[in-house]
Design an enzyme around this catalytic site. Structure first.
Site, PDB file in Angstrom:
ATOM      1  N   ASP A  56       0.757  -1.268  -0.335  1.00  0.00           N
ATOM      2  CA  ASP A  56      -0.416   0.089  -0.176  1.00  0.00           C
ATOM      3  C   ASP A  56       0.666   1.173  -0.208  1.00  0.00           C
ATOM      4  OD1 ASP A  56      -1.564   1.894   0.281  1.00  0.00           O
ATOM      5  OD2 ASP A  56      -2.568   1.603   2.760  1.00  0.00           O
ATOM      6  N   ASP A  61      -1.668  -1.126  -3.438  1.00  0.00           N
ATOM      7  CA  ASP A  61      -2.165  -0.736  -5.065  1.00  0.00           C
ATOM      8  C   ASP A  61      -0.778  -0.970  -5.971  1.00  0.00           C
ATOM      9  OD1 ASP A  61       0.107   1.125  -3.496  1.00  0.00           O
ATOM     10  OD2 ASP A  61      -1.835   2.251  -2.714  1.00  0.00           O
ATOM     11  N   ASP A 109      -5.848 -10.285 -15.746  1.00  0.00           N
ATOM     12  CA  ASP A 109      -6.257 -11.269 -15.276  1.00  0.00           C
ATOM     13  C   ASP A 109      -7.822 -11.050 -16.110  1.00  0.00           C
ATOM     14  OD1 ASP A 109      -7.714 -13.397 -13.949  1.00  0.00           O
ATOM     15  OD2 ASP A 109      -6.771 -13.278 -12.277  1.00  0.00           O
ATOM     16  N   ASP A 117      -9.804 -16.297 -16.078  1.00  0.00           N
ATOM     17  CA  ASP A 117     -11.036 -16.215 -15.383  1.00  0.00           C
ATOM     18  C   ASP A 117     -11.640 -17.795 -15.544  1.00  0.00           C
ATOM     19  OD1 ASP A 117     -11.344 -16.303 -12.291  1.00  0.00           O
ATOM     20  OD2 ASP A 117     -13.770 -15.288 -12.747  1.00  0.00           O
ATOM     21  N   GLU A 174      -7.557 -21.000 -16.810  1.00  0.00           N
ATOM     22  CA  GLU A 174      -8.066 -21.540 -15.051  1.00  0.00           C
ATOM     23  C   GLU A 174      -9.845 -22.609 -16.044  1.00  0.00           C
ATOM     24  OE1 GLU A 174      -9.652 -20.356 -10.764  1.00  0.00           O
ATOM     25  OE2 GLU A 174     -10.648 -19.995 -12.157  1.00  0.00           O
ATOM     26  N   HIS A 205      -4.539 -17.081  -5.674  1.00  0.00           N
ATOM     27  CA  HIS A 205      -5.382 -16.166  -4.625  1.00  0.00           C
ATOM     28  C   HIS A 205      -6.486 -17.426  -3.639  1.00  0.00           C
ATOM     29  CE1 HIS A 205      -7.098 -16.020  -8.572  1.00  0.00           C
ATOM     30  NE2 HIS A 205      -7.843 -15.239  -7.347  1.00  0.00           N
ATOM     31  N   ASP A 206      -6.477 -18.245  -4.289  1.00  0.00           N
ATOM     32  CA  ASP A 206      -7.947 -19.557  -3.837  1.00  0.00           C
ATOM     33  C   ASP A 206      -7.848 -20.245  -2.608  1.00  0.00           C
ATOM     34  OD1 ASP A 206      -9.813 -16.986  -5.438  1.00  0.00           O
ATOM     35  OD2 ASP A 206      -9.811 -18.337  -7.184  1.00  0.00           O
TER      36      ASP A 206
END
Ligand code: ISL
Length: 566
Positions: free
Chosen positions: A21, A29, A98, A204, A258, A332-333
């Site tokens: 950040d 960011d 993505d 995705d 994915e 990230h999942d």
């Protein structure tokens, strides 16, 4: 098999919300990533995959996009993006973005218009159906599909008395790929990003874009396992080939799709060399290990032989079609790889290095998820409100209503929940791990006092330095990229051992997946030969002449290269 930059590269995945950040608002960011470009370059990685950074109301952390051609204001501006892209390119690093086009946000203009009436020009961009009625005449969703994030996959809209489909949250309506106009909009949006200079897309849930046209009920209620509903539908390959023709083919780019619930044959059709569809897929079978018959939260033990089976069958499948695999242990999942596949307690450092050795020596493009390179672990959370992931929060509400026990649920989330991967990157031992000067959007793992980048930089034996060596090793050895893969002692439940061979070069890799010392019978070509120890996570001599048996230490990884008797 053709040589390609994306076969030879190593990918580093950045989840921007949790990386760095730069403003103090608690959210990572783009300028935060820019600050860390030298660190990223120092890893030796050559490709970055950024999770979604587009404008989004953030119902699902950016996987609900309301404007595909703008940057989420929390993350910065398009100028910041341009600076990030040129900063990466200057360092010889490619960028893949993505692409989330199975669904958009319900706040996308397309959907706002689509909802207005049955005959506006955007109506057919989404999947609208008339209600069904039960025997008593009560209004029902068109079929029994459930949303991945809980509740039915259909939401009723009283403006037009129809339901729209949302396989994910109701703020993520599914786009209707059967509509040619919509498809063209998506392809031109992709071209716009390619013209800007990006190097590819991670796509995705891409095998969900074609649904079965009669929208049949499930046979059972485990959606991922039912292949005749909303996954791998009849037009999947037609649409991907069209995407290739109208977009991908014009650029030298990399794509990775994915795909949950992807049969091997479908994977071959997508990623085969002449498929003219995608560069590679993320098959998800190995990260699904440890899930029982009732799905993700039904936790069962996993076996090393199952992991071997999955890697091996996808290796064989891709050899058959001259295709290419992706190699990853988390994203990230998923839970942290060292917590799921290694040992995040006594052998955290050893097992994180062992997993790094595996990832960088299997055949396929390796993916490293932020923090994996310092051996970050799952977080122990004991208050449900400390979780931020809508998948967990929705599941908890429904499960408690069904009478499930709070403790059991928390322990499942602590083991498998997506927030494990999303806790802020641990840069230093200071408050908030150097991630933010404000209040982090998600709890920082208290173990950042010990596990952080600064400590890792200062420790010659850290996971970080080991990752750098492994990445450099793979980058320098074609045999680790294009060589064949051959498992030795397949049925061994503790040791994963394999050859990688190309021309006269042979690598032999041994990985101990257990906390015990294990004696392993070496293949004849290695036993009594003089071999070079290329790398190990335990101190070893530079060369060895091993006996017929080799004793591996807990979570030991060792890579031999050499003048082997083949
Ligand atoms: O594990 C899962 C199923 O229980 C999900 O987290 C799964 O990863 C997801 O359904 C598919 O992933 C992708 O699409 C989702 C998004 O939430 C994920 O972050 C993304 O990777 C919807 O866009």
């Amino acid at each position: 098999m053709n040589k390609k930059w994306w076969k030879e590269g190593v990918v580093y995945q950045i989840y921007p919300r949790s990386y760095k950040d730069s403003t103090g608002n608690g959210v990572g960011d783009l300028r935060g990533i820019i600050e860390k470009l030298d660190y990223i370059q120092s890893l030796g990685v050559t490709i970055i995959w950024l999770n979604p950074i587009y404008t989004s109301p953030n119902d699902d952390n950016g996987y609900d996009i309301s404007d595909y051609q703008n940057i989420m204001s929390e993350f910065g501006t398009m100028r910041d993006f341009d600076e990030l892209l040129s900063g990466l390119h200057r360092r010889g690093i490619k960028l893949i973005m993505d692409l989330v086009v199975n669904h958009s946000s319900d706040e996308h203009n397309w959907f706002i218009h689509s909802k207005e009436s049955k005959n506006n020009r955007y109506r057919d961009y989404y999947i609208w159906k008339d209600p069904a009625y039960d025997k008593t005449g009560t209004i029902m969703p068109p079929n029994n599909w459930g949303s991945v994030f809980g509740g039915p996959a259909w939401e009723y809209d009283d403006t037009t008395n129809q339901y729209f489909l949302h396989i994910f949250s109701k703020k993520q309506p599914d786009l209707n790929w059967d509509n040619q106009v919509l498809r063209n909009e998506i392809f031109s949006m992709m071209n716009w990003w390619f013209d800007k200079g990006i190097d590819g897309f991670r796509m995705d849930v891409i095998n969900m874009i074609s649904k079965y046209p009669d929208f049949p009920d499930y046979n059972n209620n485990i959606a991922w396992l039912d292949n005749k509903t909303f996954m791998n539908g009849p037009n999947l390959h037609k649409y991907l080939k069209e995407m290739y023709e109208k977009s991908l083919k014009k650029y030298d780019v990399m794509t990775v799709g994915e795909c949950f619930g992807l049969p091997l044959e479908e994977g071959k059709k997508m990623a085969g060399e002449d498929a003219n569809e995608l560069s590679m897929v993320f098959q998800m079978e190995h990260v699904d290990l440890g899930s029982g018959t009732y799905g993700k939260w039904d936790i069962v033990p996993w076996k090393l032989t199952s992991l071997k089976d999955i890697f091996n069958k996808w290796y064989v499948a891709m050899e058959e079609c001259n295709g290419w695999n992706s190699i990853f242990l988390m994203n990230h999942d998923q839970p942290r790889s060292v917590s799921k596949f290694g040992n995040d307690k006594k052998y955290r450092v050893e097992s994180a290095k062992m997993l790094a050795t595996m990832k960088l020596t299997l055949k396929g493009t390796p993916y490293i998820y932020q923090g994996e390179e310092i051996g970050m672990t799952n977080i122990a959370i004991d208050t449900i409100s400390d979780y931020k992931d809508l998948e967990i929060l929705n599941h908890y509400k429904e499960a408690i209503e069904r009478g499930e026990k709070h403790e059991k649920l928390l322990s499942a989330y602590n083991y498998k929940g997506r927030d494990n991967a999303r806790t802020p990157m641990q840069w230093d031992a200071e408050e908030n791990a150097g991630f933010t000067t404000g209040t982090p959007w998600l709890k920082v793992n208290p173990n950042h006092k010990e596990i952080n980048v600064i400590n890792a930089e200062n420790d010659a034996n850290s996971v970080l330095h080991y990752y750098r060596k492994m990445i450099a090793l793979r980058n320098a050895n074609e045999a680790l990229i294009y060589g064949t893969f051959e498992i030795v002692d397949y049925s061994n439940e503790k040791i994963f051992a394999y050859f990688r061979k190309l021309g006269n070069t042979v690598f032999f890799i041994m990985l101990n997946f257990s906390e015990n010392k294990v004696r392993f019978t070496l293949p004849d070509s290695i036993a009594h030969s003089k071999v070079t120890v290329i790398i190990s996570n335990y101190p070893k001599p530079e060369t060895m002449q091993p006996d017929s048996e080799y004793e591996l230490q807990p979570y030991e990884a060792i890579v031999f290269k050499g003048a082997l008797k083949m």
